[in-house]
Enzyme design. Sequence first.
Site, PDB file in Angstrom:
ATOM      1  N   THR A 190      22.672   1.819   6.649  1.00 25.67           N
ATOM      2  CA  THR A 190      23.675   0.932   7.263  1.00 25.67           C
ATOM      3  C   THR A 190      22.980  -0.283   7.862  1.00 25.67           C
ATOM      4  O   THR A 190      23.389  -1.432   7.640  1.00 25.67           O
ATOM      5  CB  THR A 190      24.453   1.686   8.367  1.00 25.67           C
ATOM      6  OG1 THR A 190      25.152   2.772   7.755  1.00 25.67           O
ATOM      7  CG2 THR A 190      25.438   0.785   9.079  1.00 25.67           C
TER       8      THR A 190
ATOM      9  N   ASN B 147      28.714   6.043  -4.048  1.00 22.75           N
ATOM     10  CA  ASN B 147      28.696   7.303  -3.305  1.00 22.75           C
ATOM     11  C   ASN B 147      29.931   8.176  -3.506  1.00 22.75           C
ATOM     12  O   ASN B 147      29.928   9.335  -3.132  1.00 22.75           O
ATOM     13  CB  ASN B 147      28.520   7.015  -1.806  1.00 22.75           C
ATOM     14  CG  ASN B 147      29.478   5.981  -1.289  1.00 22.75           C
ATOM     15  OD1 ASN B 147      29.556   4.865  -1.814  1.00 22.75           O
ATOM     16  ND2 ASN B 147      30.245   6.329  -0.293  1.00 22.75           N
TER      17      ASN B 147
ATOM     18  N   CYS C 282      32.416   8.889   5.298  1.00 21.15           N
ATOM     19  CA  CYS C 282      32.781   7.776   6.181  1.00 21.15           C
ATOM     20  C   CYS C 282      34.261   7.475   6.111  1.00 21.15           C
ATOM     21  O   CYS C 282      34.909   7.263   7.114  1.00 21.15           O
ATOM     22  CB  CYS C 282      32.003   6.524   5.810  1.00 21.15           C
ATOM     23  SG  CYS C 282      30.429   6.894   5.093  1.00 21.15           S
TER      24      CYS C 282
HETATM   25  C1  LIG Z   1      25.985   4.157  -0.699  1.00 23.77           C
HETATM   26  C2  LIG Z   1      25.713   4.320   0.747  1.00 23.77           C
HETATM   27  N1  LIG Z   1      25.287   3.275   1.459  1.00 23.77           N
HETATM   28  C3  LIG Z   1      25.010   3.376   2.765  1.00 23.77           C
HETATM   29  C4  LIG Z   1      25.167   4.561   3.444  1.00 23.77           C
HETATM   30  C5  LIG Z   1      24.874   4.612   4.911  1.00 23.77           C
HETATM   31  O1  LIG Z   1      23.664   5.217   5.144  1.00 23.77           O
HETATM   32  P1  LIG Z   1      23.152   5.598   6.604  1.00 23.77           P
HETATM   33  O2  LIG Z   1      23.993   6.734   7.050  1.00 23.77           O
HETATM   34  O3  LIG Z   1      21.716   5.917   6.416  1.00 23.77           O
HETATM   35  O4  LIG Z   1      23.302   4.433   7.482  1.00 23.77           O
HETATM   36  C6  LIG Z   1      25.605   5.690   2.739  1.00 23.77           C
HETATM   37  C7  LIG Z   1      25.805   6.968   3.453  1.00 23.77           C
HETATM   38  O5  LIG Z   1      26.813   7.597   3.374  1.00 23.77           O
HETATM   39  C8  LIG Z   1      25.880   5.569   1.353  1.00 23.77           C
HETATM   40  O6  LIG Z   1      26.313   6.603   0.640  1.00 23.77           O
END
Ligand SMILES: Cc1ncc(COP(=O)(O)O)c(C=O)c1O
Length: 379
Positions: A72, A144, A328
Amino acid sequence: MKSIYLDYAAATPMAPEAVAAMQPYFSEKFYNPSATYLAARSVRTELNDIRARLAAQIGARPSEIVLTAGATEANNLAVQGVMRQYPDSEILVSAVEHESVLAPAGLFKYQEIPVDGQGQIILNKLSNLVNDKTVLISVMLVNNELGAIQPLREISQLIAKIRQERISRGQDLPLYLHTDAAQAGNYLDLHASRLGVDMMSINGGKLYGPKQSGFLFVKSGMTLRPLIHGGGQESGLRAGTENIAAAAGLTAALELSAALRHEESARTTLLRELFESEIKKRVPSAQINGGRQRAPHIISLTIPNTDNERLMMELDEAGVQCAVGSACSASRDEPSHVLAAIGLNDKTARSTLRFSLGRQTTDTDIHKTVKEMTRLVKH
Ligand SMILES: Cc1ncc(COP(=O)(O)O)c(C=O)c1O
Protein backbone atom coordinates in the site's frame (compact mmCIF):
# COMPACT_ATOMS: atom_id res chain seq x y z
CA MET A 1 -10.49 -30.09 13.28
CA LYS A 2 -8.11 -27.65 11.61
CA SER A 3 -9.72 -25.43 9.00
CA ILE A 4 -8.65 -25.56 5.38
CA TYR A 5 -7.12 -22.17 4.61
CA LEU A 6 -7.84 -20.94 1.09
CA ASP A 7 -7.17 -17.22 1.42
CA TYR A 8 -3.44 -17.02 0.63
CA ALA A 9 -4.06 -13.95 -1.53
CA ALA A 10 -5.00 -12.10 1.66
CA ALA A 11 -2.18 -13.34 3.90
CA THR A 12 0.41 -16.09 3.95
CA PRO A 13 1.78 -17.83 7.05
CA MET A 14 5.41 -16.91 7.58
CA ALA A 15 8.10 -19.26 6.34
CA PRO A 16 10.30 -20.44 9.23
CA GLU A 17 13.31 -19.12 7.27
CA ALA A 18 11.80 -15.63 7.31
CA VAL A 19 11.06 -15.79 11.06
CA ALA A 20 14.63 -16.93 11.75
CA ALA A 21 16.08 -14.15 9.61
CA MET A 22 14.20 -11.52 11.65
CA GLN A 23 15.00 -12.82 15.10
CA PRO A 24 18.50 -11.32 15.68
CA TYR A 25 17.26 -7.80 14.95
CA PHE A 26 14.86 -7.94 17.88
CA SER A 27 17.62 -8.76 20.34
CA GLU A 28 21.40 -8.65 19.91
CA LYS A 29 21.28 -6.64 16.66
CA PHE A 30 18.72 -4.08 17.77
CA TYR A 31 20.93 -1.09 16.92
CA ASN A 32 19.90 1.87 14.86
CA PRO A 33 21.77 1.43 11.56
CA SER A 34 22.43 5.19 11.44
CA ALA A 35 24.37 5.21 14.73
CA THR A 36 28.15 5.45 14.46
CA TYR A 37 29.64 2.96 16.96
CA LEU A 38 30.96 -0.29 15.62
CA ALA A 39 28.03 -2.56 16.50
CA ALA A 40 25.58 -0.21 14.75
CA ARG A 41 27.85 0.13 11.75
CA SER A 42 27.85 -3.61 11.38
CA VAL A 43 24.02 -3.56 11.37
CA ARG A 44 24.24 -0.90 8.63
CA THR A 45 26.49 -3.25 6.65
CA GLU A 46 23.91 -6.01 7.07
CA LEU A 47 21.16 -3.68 5.89
CA ASN A 48 23.25 -2.86 2.81
CA ASP A 49 23.62 -6.56 2.17
CA ILE A 50 19.86 -7.12 2.58
CA ARG A 51 19.17 -4.34 0.08
CA ALA A 52 21.62 -5.86 -2.40
CA ARG A 53 19.96 -9.27 -2.04
CA LEU A 54 16.52 -7.76 -2.63
CA ALA A 55 17.81 -5.90 -5.67
CA ALA A 56 19.35 -9.11 -7.04
CA GLN A 57 15.95 -10.80 -6.90
CA ILE A 58 14.52 -8.32 -9.40
CA GLY A 59 17.65 -7.62 -11.43
CA ALA A 60 18.03 -4.13 -9.99
CA ARG A 61 20.71 -2.05 -8.27
CA PRO A 62 20.63 -1.69 -4.47
CA SER A 63 20.13 2.07 -4.88
CA GLU A 64 16.89 1.34 -6.76
CA ILE A 65 15.20 -0.27 -3.72
CA VAL A 66 13.12 1.88 -1.37
CA LEU A 67 12.03 -0.11 1.67
CA THR A 68 8.41 0.47 2.66
CA ALA A 69 5.86 -0.95 5.08
CA GLY A 70 4.09 -3.10 2.49
CA ALA A 71 2.59 -2.61 -0.94
CA THR A 72 0.00 0.00 0.00
CA GLU A 73 2.78 2.39 0.92
CA ALA A 74 4.87 1.44 -2.12
CA ASN A 75 1.87 2.08 -4.40
CA ASN A 76 1.19 5.43 -2.75
CA LEU A 77 4.83 6.43 -3.09
CA ALA A 78 4.85 5.47 -6.77
CA VAL A 79 1.63 7.30 -7.63
CA GLN A 80 1.92 10.37 -5.42
CA GLY A 81 5.70 10.51 -5.74
CA VAL A 82 5.38 11.11 -9.49
CA MET A 83 2.07 12.95 -9.67
CA ARG A 84 2.93 15.61 -7.08
CA GLN A 85 5.77 16.70 -9.35
CA TYR A 86 3.45 17.07 -12.33
CA PRO A 87 0.17 18.36 -10.86
CA ASP A 88 -1.27 19.30 -14.26
CA SER A 89 -0.58 15.90 -15.74
CA GLU A 90 -2.60 12.74 -15.86
CA ILE A 91 -2.28 9.19 -14.61
CA LEU A 92 -3.80 6.13 -16.29
CA VAL A 93 -4.65 3.12 -14.14
CA SER A 94 -6.24 -0.16 -15.07
CA ALA A 95 -9.86 -0.53 -14.00
CA VAL A 96 -8.95 -3.55 -11.86
CA GLU A 97 -6.19 -2.02 -9.72
CA HIS A 98 -6.08 -2.50 -5.99
CA GLU A 99 -7.54 0.34 -3.90
CA SER A 100 -4.02 1.33 -2.86
CA VAL A 101 -3.42 2.45 -6.46
CA LEU A 102 -6.94 3.68 -7.25
CA ALA A 103 -7.27 5.86 -4.15
CA PRO A 104 -4.01 7.82 -4.60
CA ALA A 105 -4.67 8.07 -8.36
CA GLY A 106 -8.03 9.63 -7.45
CA LEU A 107 -6.18 12.55 -5.83
CA PHE A 108 -5.04 13.59 -9.32
CA LYS A 109 -6.44 13.78 -12.81
CA TYR A 110 -6.86 10.15 -13.80
CA GLN A 111 -8.52 7.86 -16.28
CA GLU A 112 -9.18 4.15 -16.10
CA ILE A 113 -8.01 1.71 -18.74
CA PRO A 114 -10.85 -0.74 -19.40
CA VAL A 115 -10.36 -4.49 -19.26
CA ASP A 116 -11.94 -7.27 -21.29
CA GLY A 117 -14.16 -10.03 -19.90
CA GLN A 118 -11.06 -11.90 -18.72
CA GLY A 119 -9.71 -8.95 -16.75
CA GLN A 120 -6.93 -8.16 -19.24
CA ILE A 121 -6.41 -4.52 -20.17
CA ILE A 122 -7.31 -3.68 -23.73
CA LEU A 123 -4.07 -2.48 -25.31
CA ASN A 124 -5.56 -0.33 -28.04
CA LYS A 125 -7.82 1.37 -25.48
CA LEU A 126 -4.67 2.12 -23.50
CA SER A 127 -2.95 3.68 -26.51
CA ASN A 128 -6.06 5.77 -27.24
CA LEU A 129 -6.15 7.05 -23.67
CA VAL A 130 -2.52 8.20 -23.59
CA ASN A 131 -2.24 11.90 -24.39
CA ASP A 132 0.41 14.58 -24.07
CA LYS A 133 -0.45 15.04 -20.40
CA THR A 134 -0.04 11.40 -19.40
CA VAL A 135 2.98 11.03 -17.13
CA LEU A 136 2.30 7.73 -15.36
CA ILE A 137 0.60 4.44 -16.21
CA SER A 138 -0.04 1.94 -13.45
CA VAL A 139 -1.03 -1.62 -14.32
CA MET A 140 -0.78 -4.46 -11.81
CA LEU A 141 1.10 -7.65 -12.68
CA VAL A 142 -1.43 -10.08 -11.16
CA ASN A 143 -4.94 -9.11 -10.16
CA ASN A 144 -5.82 -10.01 -6.59
CA GLU A 145 -9.42 -11.07 -7.25
CA LEU A 146 -9.14 -12.86 -10.57
CA GLY A 147 -5.49 -13.82 -10.80
CA ALA A 148 -5.45 -12.25 -14.30
CA ILE A 149 -1.88 -11.61 -15.49
CA GLN A 150 -1.47 -8.34 -17.33
CA PRO A 151 0.67 -8.17 -20.48
CA LEU A 152 3.33 -5.92 -18.91
CA ARG A 153 5.91 -6.50 -21.63
CA GLU A 154 3.50 -5.48 -24.38
CA ILE A 155 2.49 -2.45 -22.35
CA SER A 156 6.11 -1.40 -21.85
CA GLN A 157 6.82 -1.84 -25.56
CA LEU A 158 3.87 0.36 -26.36
CA ILE A 159 5.10 2.97 -23.88
CA ALA A 160 8.60 2.89 -25.41
CA LYS A 161 7.04 3.75 -28.79
CA ILE A 162 5.02 6.60 -27.31
CA ARG A 163 8.16 7.96 -25.62
CA GLN A 164 10.05 7.88 -28.92
CA GLU A 165 7.24 9.62 -30.67
CA ARG A 166 7.09 12.31 -27.94
CA ILE A 167 10.82 12.90 -28.26
CA SER A 168 10.54 13.25 -32.04
CA ARG A 169 7.94 15.98 -31.52
CA GLY A 170 10.08 17.77 -28.93
CA GLN A 171 7.60 16.98 -26.15
CA ASP A 172 9.60 16.43 -22.99
CA LEU A 173 7.06 15.14 -20.46
CA PRO A 174 8.29 11.76 -19.18
CA LEU A 175 6.07 8.68 -19.31
CA TYR A 176 6.57 6.09 -16.57
CA LEU A 177 5.21 2.58 -16.07
CA HIS A 178 4.48 1.31 -12.55
CA THR A 179 3.32 -2.18 -11.64
CA ASP A 180 1.86 -3.43 -8.39
CA ALA A 181 3.36 -6.91 -8.19
CA ALA A 182 1.99 -7.71 -4.72
CA GLN A 183 0.27 -10.93 -5.88
CA ALA A 184 2.93 -12.10 -8.31
CA GLY A 185 6.10 -12.98 -6.39
CA ASN A 186 5.38 -16.61 -5.57
CA TYR A 187 4.68 -17.54 -9.17
CA LEU A 188 6.06 -15.07 -11.72
CA ASP A 189 9.41 -13.65 -12.72
CA LEU A 190 9.89 -10.24 -11.08
CA HIS A 191 12.86 -9.11 -13.17
CA ALA A 192 12.25 -5.36 -13.54
CA SER A 193 13.91 -4.82 -16.90
CA ARG A 194 12.43 -7.97 -18.44
CA LEU A 195 9.01 -6.65 -17.39
CA GLY A 196 10.04 -3.23 -18.70
CA VAL A 197 8.80 -1.30 -15.68
CA ASP A 198 10.12 1.91 -14.12
CA MET A 199 8.62 1.21 -10.71
CA MET A 200 7.37 -1.97 -9.04
CA SER A 201 5.71 -2.58 -5.66
CA ILE A 202 6.36 -5.75 -3.68
CA ASN A 203 5.12 -6.84 -0.27
CA GLY A 204 6.38 -9.51 2.11
CA GLY A 205 2.99 -10.37 3.58
CA LYS A 206 1.96 -12.29 0.46
CA LEU A 207 5.34 -14.00 0.12
CA TYR A 208 5.36 -15.94 3.40
CA GLY A 209 7.24 -13.01 4.93
CA PRO A 210 6.20 -10.40 7.48
CA LYS A 211 3.24 -8.08 7.01
CA GLN A 212 4.07 -4.39 6.65
CA SER A 213 7.28 -5.27 4.81
CA GLY A 214 7.92 -4.45 1.20
CA PHE A 215 9.67 -2.17 -1.20
CA LEU A 216 9.26 0.03 -4.22
CA PHE A 217 11.70 -0.48 -7.08
CA VAL A 218 12.48 2.94 -8.56
CA LYS A 219 14.56 2.92 -11.71
CA SER A 220 17.75 5.00 -11.56
CA GLY A 221 17.31 8.43 -13.02
CA MET A 222 13.74 8.85 -11.81
CA THR A 223 12.91 11.37 -9.13
CA LEU A 224 10.04 10.99 -6.68
CA ARG A 225 8.54 13.26 -4.04
CA PRO A 226 8.62 11.52 -0.65
CA LEU A 227 5.46 10.90 1.34
CA ILE A 228 7.23 10.77 4.68
CA HIS A 229 9.69 13.51 5.55
CA GLY A 230 12.21 13.37 8.35
CA GLY A 231 15.65 11.92 8.89
CA GLY A 232 16.48 11.29 5.24
CA GLN A 233 16.62 7.49 5.29
CA GLU A 234 15.99 5.53 2.06
CA SER A 235 17.75 8.24 0.02
CA GLY A 236 15.32 10.81 1.36
CA LEU A 237 12.30 8.90 0.00
CA ARG A 238 11.08 7.29 3.19
CA ALA A 239 12.22 8.80 6.47
CA GLY A 240 12.25 6.83 9.71
CA THR A 241 14.61 4.32 11.34
CA GLU A 242 14.80 1.36 9.01
CA ASN A 243 12.81 -1.72 10.01
CA ILE A 244 15.71 -4.04 9.43
CA ALA A 245 13.92 -7.05 10.97
CA ALA A 246 11.09 -6.66 8.45
CA ALA A 247 13.58 -6.18 5.61
CA ALA A 248 15.51 -9.30 6.65
CA GLY A 249 12.30 -11.36 6.83
CA LEU A 250 11.16 -10.04 3.46
CA THR A 251 14.52 -10.88 1.88
CA ALA A 252 14.57 -14.45 3.18
CA ALA A 253 10.95 -14.87 2.09
CA LEU A 254 11.52 -13.50 -1.41
CA GLU A 255 14.61 -15.66 -1.93
CA LEU A 256 12.69 -18.74 -0.84
CA SER A 257 9.76 -17.86 -3.10
CA ALA A 258 12.12 -17.48 -6.04
CA ALA A 259 13.72 -20.86 -5.28
CA LEU A 260 10.32 -22.55 -5.08
CA ARG A 261 8.68 -20.56 -7.88
CA HIS A 262 8.94 -23.11 -10.64
CA GLU A 263 7.92 -26.11 -8.58
CA GLU A 264 5.14 -24.28 -6.70
CA SER A 265 3.70 -22.84 -9.93
CA ALA A 266 3.38 -26.30 -11.43
CA ARG A 267 1.98 -27.84 -8.25
CA THR A 268 -0.50 -25.02 -7.63
CA THR A 269 -1.67 -25.03 -11.24
CA LEU A 270 -2.56 -28.72 -10.89
CA LEU A 271 -4.46 -28.03 -7.67
CA ARG A 272 -6.34 -25.17 -9.29
CA GLU A 273 -7.26 -27.35 -12.26
CA LEU A 274 -8.41 -30.10 -9.89
CA PHE A 275 -10.58 -27.61 -7.99
CA GLU A 276 -12.11 -26.19 -11.16
CA SER A 277 -12.84 -29.51 -12.84
CA GLU A 278 -14.26 -31.06 -9.66
CA ILE A 279 -16.55 -28.14 -8.89
CA LYS A 280 -17.81 -27.98 -12.46
CA LYS A 281 -18.54 -31.71 -12.38
CA ARG A 282 -20.58 -31.43 -9.18
CA VAL A 283 -22.09 -27.99 -9.64
CA PRO A 284 -22.50 -27.60 -13.41
CA SER A 285 -23.75 -23.99 -13.16
CA ALA A 286 -20.43 -22.90 -11.56
CA GLN A 287 -18.43 -20.38 -13.57
CA ILE A 288 -14.75 -19.53 -13.28
CA ASN A 289 -13.93 -15.86 -13.86
CA GLY A 290 -10.75 -14.47 -15.32
CA GLY A 291 -9.83 -16.40 -18.48
CA ARG A 292 -6.71 -18.40 -19.26
CA GLN A 293 -3.91 -15.94 -18.48
CA ARG A 294 -4.03 -16.40 -14.75
CA ALA A 295 -1.62 -16.83 -11.87
CA PRO A 296 -1.98 -20.34 -10.45
CA HIS A 297 -3.18 -19.46 -6.98
CA ILE A 298 -6.44 -17.56 -7.48
CA ILE A 299 -9.86 -18.96 -8.34
CA SER A 300 -12.77 -16.56 -8.74
CA LEU A 301 -15.86 -18.72 -8.67
CA THR A 302 -19.45 -17.71 -9.37
CA ILE A 303 -22.25 -20.02 -8.36
CA PRO A 304 -25.40 -18.38 -9.74
CA ASN A 305 -28.25 -17.74 -7.32
CA THR A 306 -26.15 -18.11 -4.20
CA ASP A 307 -25.32 -15.40 -1.68
CA ASN A 308 -21.54 -15.19 -1.40
CA GLU A 309 -21.50 -13.77 2.16
CA ARG A 310 -23.73 -16.57 3.37
CA LEU A 311 -21.89 -19.29 1.51
CA MET A 312 -18.56 -17.99 2.79
CA MET A 313 -19.83 -18.13 6.39
CA GLU A 314 -21.32 -21.59 5.93
CA LEU A 315 -18.04 -22.77 4.47
CA ASP A 316 -16.22 -21.27 7.43
CA GLU A 317 -18.44 -23.26 9.78
CA ALA A 318 -17.74 -26.35 7.70
CA GLY A 319 -13.99 -25.74 8.10
CA VAL A 320 -13.09 -23.94 4.85
CA GLN A 321 -11.77 -20.37 4.91
CA CYS A 322 -12.20 -18.39 1.69
CA ALA A 323 -12.98 -14.82 0.70
CA VAL A 324 -15.80 -12.72 -0.66
CA GLY A 325 -13.92 -10.73 -3.28
CA SER A 326 -10.71 -9.41 -1.76
CA ALA A 327 -10.16 -8.91 1.95
CA CYS A 328 -10.11 -5.15 1.46
CA SER A 329 -13.40 -4.77 -0.41
CA ALA A 330 -15.05 -7.40 1.80
CA SER A 331 -15.22 -4.93 4.65
CA ARG A 332 -17.48 -2.66 2.59
CA ASP A 333 -20.89 -3.65 1.43
CA GLU A 334 -20.18 -2.80 -2.19
CA PRO A 335 -19.86 -5.28 -5.01
CA SER A 336 -16.30 -5.59 -6.24
CA HIS A 337 -15.11 -3.01 -8.80
CA VAL A 338 -13.00 -5.78 -10.37
CA LEU A 339 -15.97 -8.04 -11.05
CA ALA A 340 -17.94 -5.04 -12.36
CA ALA A 341 -15.03 -4.20 -14.70
CA ILE A 342 -15.18 -7.65 -16.30
CA GLY A 343 -18.89 -7.21 -16.90
CA LEU A 344 -20.47 -9.09 -14.00
CA ASN A 345 -23.71 -7.53 -12.82
CA ASP A 346 -24.38 -6.84 -9.16
CA LYS A 347 -26.28 -10.06 -8.58
CA THR A 348 -23.61 -12.23 -10.20
CA ALA A 349 -20.84 -10.43 -8.32
CA ARG A 350 -22.68 -11.17 -5.08
CA SER A 351 -22.65 -14.87 -6.00
CA THR A 352 -18.86 -14.91 -6.40
CA LEU A 353 -16.25 -16.23 -3.99
CA ARG A 354 -12.44 -16.12 -4.15
CA PHE A 355 -10.40 -19.16 -3.24
CA SER A 356 -6.64 -18.69 -3.15
CA LEU A 357 -4.20 -21.54 -2.80
CA GLY A 358 -0.73 -21.69 -1.33
CA ARG A 359 2.22 -23.76 -0.14
CA GLN A 360 0.27 -25.74 2.44
CA THR A 361 -2.68 -26.57 0.14
CA THR A 362 -3.05 -30.26 -0.73
CA ASP A 363 -5.32 -32.19 -3.06
CA THR A 364 -7.13 -33.58 0.00
CA ASP A 365 -7.98 -29.96 0.90
CA ILE A 366 -9.38 -29.40 -2.57
CA HIS A 367 -11.52 -32.54 -2.51
CA LYS A 368 -12.89 -31.67 0.95
CA THR A 369 -13.64 -28.09 -0.11
CA VAL A 370 -15.49 -29.17 -3.23
CA LYS A 371 -17.45 -31.74 -1.20
CA GLU A 372 -18.52 -29.10 1.35
CA MET A 373 -19.37 -26.60 -1.37
CA THR A 374 -21.49 -29.15 -3.19
CA ARG A 375 -23.33 -30.08 -0.01
CA LEU A 376 -24.01 -26.43 0.88
CA VAL A 377 -25.08 -25.36 -2.60
CA LYS A 378 -27.36 -28.32 -3.15
CA HIS A 379 -29.09 -28.61 0.22
C1 LIG B 1 -2.66 -6.40 -5.58
C2 LIG B 1 -2.45 -5.86 -4.22
N1 LIG B 1 -1.87 -4.67 -4.06
C3 LIG B 1 -1.64 -4.14 -2.85
C4 LIG B 1 -2.01 -4.80 -1.70
C5 LIG B 1 -1.76 -4.16 -0.37
O1 LIG B 1 -0.67 -4.73 0.25
P1 LIG B 1 -0.26 -4.40 1.75
O2 LIG B 1 -1.29 -5.03 2.60
O3 LIG B 1 1.10 -4.96 1.89
O4 LIG B 1 -0.23 -2.94 1.93
C6 LIG B 1 -2.62 -6.06 -1.81
C7 LIG B 1 -3.05 -6.77 -0.59
O5 LIG B 1 -4.15 -7.21 -0.45
C8 LIG B 1 -2.84 -6.60 -3.10
O6 LIG B 1 -3.43 -7.78 -3.26
